[in-house]
Design a protein around this motif. Structure first.
Motif, PDB file in Angstrom:
ATOM      1  N   CYS A   1       0.821  -1.214   0.000  1.00 46.15           N
ATOM      2  CA  CYS A   1       0.000   0.000   0.000  1.00 46.15           C
ATOM      3  C   CYS A   1       0.856   1.265   0.000  1.00 46.15           C
ATOM      4  O   CYS A   1       1.834   1.374   0.733  1.00 46.15           O
ATOM      5  N   VAL A   2       0.440   2.192  -0.850  1.00 42.41           N
ATOM      6  CA  VAL A   2       0.987   3.554  -0.843  1.00 42.41           C
ATOM      7  C   VAL A   2      -0.154   4.475  -0.435  1.00 42.41           C
ATOM      8  O   VAL A   2      -1.228   4.451  -1.041  1.00 42.41           O
ATOM      9  N   ALA A   3       0.063   5.265   0.611  1.00 42.42           N
ATOM     10  CA  ALA A   3      -0.974   6.201   1.068  1.00 42.42           C
ATOM     11  C   ALA A   3      -0.574   7.613   0.661  1.00 42.42           C
ATOM     12  O   ALA A   3       0.514   8.083   1.006  1.00 42.42           O
ATOM     13  N   VAL A   4      -1.449   8.259  -0.123  1.00 41.00           N
ATOM     14  CA  VAL A   4      -1.146   9.582  -0.674  1.00 41.00           C
ATOM     15  C   VAL A   4      -1.955  10.640   0.081  1.00 41.00           C
ATOM     16  O   VAL A   4      -3.151  10.486   0.298  1.00 41.00           O
ATOM     17  N   ASP A   5      -1.281  11.708   0.462  1.00 42.83           N
ATOM     18  CA  ASP A   5      -1.905  12.756   1.273  1.00 42.83           C
ATOM     19  C   ASP A   5      -1.167  14.052   0.956  1.00 42.83           C
ATOM     20  O   ASP A   5       0.031  14.152   1.198  1.00 42.83           O
ATOM     21  N   GLU A   6      -1.864  15.035   0.420  1.00 40.94           N
ATOM     22  CA  GLU A   6      -1.191  16.292   0.072  1.00 40.94           C
ATOM     23  C   GLU A   6      -0.913  17.170   1.284  1.00 40.94           C
ATOM     24  O   GLU A   6      -0.268  18.196   1.177  1.00 40.94           O
ATOM     25  N   GLY A   7      -1.443  16.772   2.422  1.00 37.79           N
ATOM     26  CA  GLY A   7      -1.194  17.537   3.648  1.00 37.79           C
ATOM     27  C   GLY A   7       0.158  17.198   4.246  1.00 37.79           C
ATOM     28  O   GLY A   7       0.954  16.451   3.675  1.00 37.79           O
ATOM     29  N   TRP A   8       0.380  17.734   5.444  1.00 34.84           N
ATOM     30  CA  TRP A   8       1.649  17.496   6.118  1.00 34.84           C
ATOM     31  C   TRP A   8       1.740  16.051   6.609  1.00 34.84           C
ATOM     32  O   TRP A   8       0.711  15.432   6.914  1.00 34.84           O
TER      33      TRP A   8
END
Lengths: 429, 327
Positions: free
Chosen positions: A358-365
């Motif tokens: 799994c790759v978890a993508v989050d544009e936040g900090w």
């Protein structure tokens, strides 16, 4: 002798714009300074003035044309005296046919449709925020609503985020269904007390006696070249708070269906839009009353090798990354979370049971972020399914810089996702 | 939840059951109930049955009773954490209010709210807010709803002189004035910030909101000013501010020894609101000592029963931890 009227630029960076509307027709006489057309970009609308007096000899770019390059000639104006006979009245614009809705829809139009449909359906629904009425909305999501519903239901508030957020909660106490627009979620920090202390907790503190049916919506997250105070992603901040529902859609159909559901929901919903998605077109939803449930993720692309979990604008990056991985015969499964609270872990767990990665993508900090939550939950609930550590792809741990090159470095890219996916597969990058 | 001793009788309105037709004896009884209730709360706090914070209303009883007399049924009340009196004035069951303060299952919020967080929307009472000044914005929202529906209701929004300095109070005044919302802001000036007497009434001046400073320890003065301000708001005249000067007899909360109040600090010239009402009744020949003693005994019995209930009601079941987070 005819002069050429050129497509103007709204800003030094603007290269293209949409020609929204002609206000004058061919053969019509115009005075210098008359407004002849309207153009728009992602950010704003502008009126085009005639530079000289004359008659519009030919319109070169039709109404509704997208991507008109700056400096393209859009009309020819012949230097002529006003004709004696009055010009023919402009033809009325063709009405949209409800039975044949457009096949594609922008996120902005999807949100506007959701608001309009819910306001038609329920007289208790009203919209309140800065510039939402006669000004047509800072991001033009509320364009046209004031004309249809009037100033009573499309309420322009002064710049008082703290009080108007509280006012919305109070109106919800009284049984109305407020949709409070923040011009940007950056300004919602002024209202954070009422979101957290008044909206989220009252049901619990009242032992179930008083619910708060309110929606707080507006753009959240990155935006080009606005610096540290106007380009922040607060998804994790809101997703942290029990008593809230938090929604962050990617596609137009989900934006529409989730906003309609959010307005009907009896509890407070934080509806996180994204500035960079407003203008993007997606397949339009079918059916008269398109609803999407809160708390259900969507498998945006099926695959067997690695799971990429993303939300909002990050889903677009994840899908592009999946395309690139497919070129290398890696089949990524992209999960669009759509709702951040309650989190649909069942869908994520189901996918990871299949892919093991799994790759978890989050544009936040990165610290305490949505991706961190996904990673922690997978460690707790799917440890035995994992063939590699969960990888996070997030924004950098810095305030958003202004300089174009630094700003680019601060945000995650599809390339970062490709690299992370390969890492989980123990492949060389 | 047990039936309220002030539960409406057949054919009687809730307010009618509590305060009669504004009958001076019922007014006395209502203020006395709040006083005795708060004294009991203070005792239970001292015994460790009430945890955390407990903000008493002793000395301020005339304000909420006077405003209740001035309002109509269905007008909304909203207040700060110092609101046990507001709950009782709106007709909430004293047993449920006290059991909430002891954190019990029979409490108004099932034990999950506590002293500061109680709501009775069926009585048009909208809390009990622990964040200083929050109710100014929330109350303005209730008034917005009244205006939106055009239902003729008025919101009565109570906050203290400390809250009056909050930024959101100024923002709320701006919004209420702009949209001519039907709301009366009652500033309970219990002088937590010294030297502001009369000044708080002028806090709406920049927004053309009229204000009046008055003696908040005389229930008839409060009733008269409240009636005028509420009638004006109901008629579309917009918001008003009533600054009620009052003497709070205890510290900010029971955890506060009130060291900032000097012993020789001059007390308000006004006598105790309950004493004053008592003198009125005796002077007008409306009651004699024996009758007033009977009222006192009756009120003490209600409070004693509430205290028993609050001490004996069981704690919430563990499963309640997770209920009511969402609808």
């Amino acid at each position: 002798m005819a002069t050429r009227l050129l497509m103007p630029a709204l800003s030094p960076e603007m290269k293209f714009g949409k020609l929204t509307r002609w206000l004058k027709r061919e053969g019509e006489h115009v005075q210098a300074g008359d407004i002849v057309a309207e153009i728009e970009t992602e950010k704003a609308t502008m009126e085009v003035e005639a530079a000289e007096s004359g008659v519009i000899e030919r319109i070169l770019v039709p109404e509704g044309a997208e991507k008109v390059a700056v400096n393209t000639p859009i009309a020819l104006i012949a230097a002529m005296e006003r004709p004696a006979a009055p010009a023919a009245p402009p033809e009325p614009a063709p009405a949209e046919d409800e039975d044949f809705p457009p096949l594609r829809l922008s996120v902005r139009d999807a949100l506007r449709e959701a608001l309009a449909e819910e306001m038609r359906r329920d007289p208790l629904v009203f919209v309140l925020g800065e510039e939402v009425g006669e000004s047509q909305g800072a991001a033009r999501v509320t364009q046209g609503l004031a004309q249809e519903f009037g100033a009573k239901r499309v309420v322009e508030a002064p710049i008082t985020e703290h009080a108007f957020a509280g006012l919305g909660v109070g109106a919800a106490f009284a049984g109305l269904k407020p949709v409070i627009e923040f011009m940007s979620f950056n300004f919602a920090l002024q209202a954070m007390d009422h979101i957290v202390n008044s909206a989220a907790k009252t049901l619990y503190m009242s032992g179930g006696a008083l619910n708060v049916p309110i929606v707080f919506r507006g753009p959240n997250g990155a935006r080009a070249r606005v610096g540290a105070q106007h380009a922040q992603d607060f998804s994790a901040l809101f997703a942290h708070i029990p008593g809230l529902k938090v929604v962050a859609p990617y596609s137009a159909a989900d934006a529409k269906g989730l906003l309609k559901t959010a307005i009907r929901d009896p509890d407070p919903v934080i509806f996180l839009e994204h500035e960079m998605l407003y203008g993007q077109d997606f397949p339009a939803p079918r059916g008269k009353d398109h609803l999407v449930p809160i708390g259900a993720a969507n498998i945006a692309r099926a695959g067997r090798d690695v799971t990429i979990v993303a939300f909002s604008h990050g889903v677009g990056l994840a899908l592009k990354a999946a395309d690139r991985l497919a070129e290398e015969e890696i089949e990524a499964e992209v999960i669009d979370l759509r709702t951040l609270r309650p989190l649909d872990m069942a869908t994520v767990l189901g996918s990871v049971a299949k892919t093991g990665r799994c790759v978890a993508v989050d544009e936040g900090w990165p610290q305490g972020g949505v991706a961190s939550e996904i990673s922690a939950r997978l460690m707790e609930e799917a440890f035995d399914d994992l063939d590699a550590p969960v990888a996070r792809v997030t924004g950098q741990d810095v305030p958003m810089p202004y300089a174009a090159n630094l700003e680019k470095l601060a945000l995650p890219t599809e390339a970062d996702i490709v690299v992370a996916a390969k890492k989980t597969l123990y492949l060389k990058t | 939840m047990a039936a309220s001793p002030f539960e409406p009788q057949d054919g009687e309105s809730r307010l009618g059951a509590f305060l009669g037709d504004g009958d001076d004896i019922a007014v006395y009884r209502a203020m006395l109930l709040i006083r005795r209730f708060e004294e009991k709360a203070g005792q239970l706090f001292g015994m460790g049955l009430i945890g955390g914070f407990c903000h008493l209303y002793i000395g301020q009883e005339a304000i909420v009773v006077g405003m209740r007399l001035a309002s109509r049924e269905n007008d909304q009340f909203i207040a700060s954490y110092r609101h046990h009196g507001h709950l009782l004035a709106c007709g909430a069951d004293p047993r449920a209010v006290l059991a909430e303060m002891t954190g019990r299952r029979g409490g108004l919020s099932g034990g999950k709210g506590g002293s500061m967080h109680m709501f009775a929307p069926e009585l048009d009472y909208f809390g009990g807010h622990g964040i200083v000044g929050a109710q100014a914005s929330l109350g303005t929202g209730l008034a917005f709803a009244n205006s939106y529906r055009g239902d003729g209701r008025v919101c009565v929004c109570f906050f203290g002189d400390g809250a009056a300095d909050q930024g959101q109070v100024a923002e709320s005044l701006s919004l209420a004035a702009r949209w001519r919302l039907p709301i009366v802001y009652v500033i309970e000036n219990n002088r937590s910030v010294p030297g502001q007497d009369g000044e708080l009434a002028r806090r709406g001046a920049a927004f053309d909101i009229p204000g009046e400073a008055l003696d908040g320890m005389d229930v008839e003065v409060v009733r008269a000013a409240g009636t005028a301000a509420i009638a004006r708001a109901r008629a579309g005249g917009g918001p008003a501010i009533l600054e009620m000067r009052v003497e709070r007899y205890r510290g900010h909360s029971l955890a506060d020894p009130a060291k900032y109040r000097r012993k020789d600090e001059p007390r308000a010239a006004a006598p105790d609101p309950i004493e004053r009402q008592r003198e009125r009744l005796l002077g007008a020949g409306r009651a004699d000592e024996a009758f007033l003693k009977r009222i006192d005994a009756e009120v003490r019995a209600i409070v004693a029963e509430a205290a028993d209930y609050a001490a004996q009601s069981p704690e919430p079941v563990a499963a309640e931890l997770f209920s009511q987070v969402l609808t």
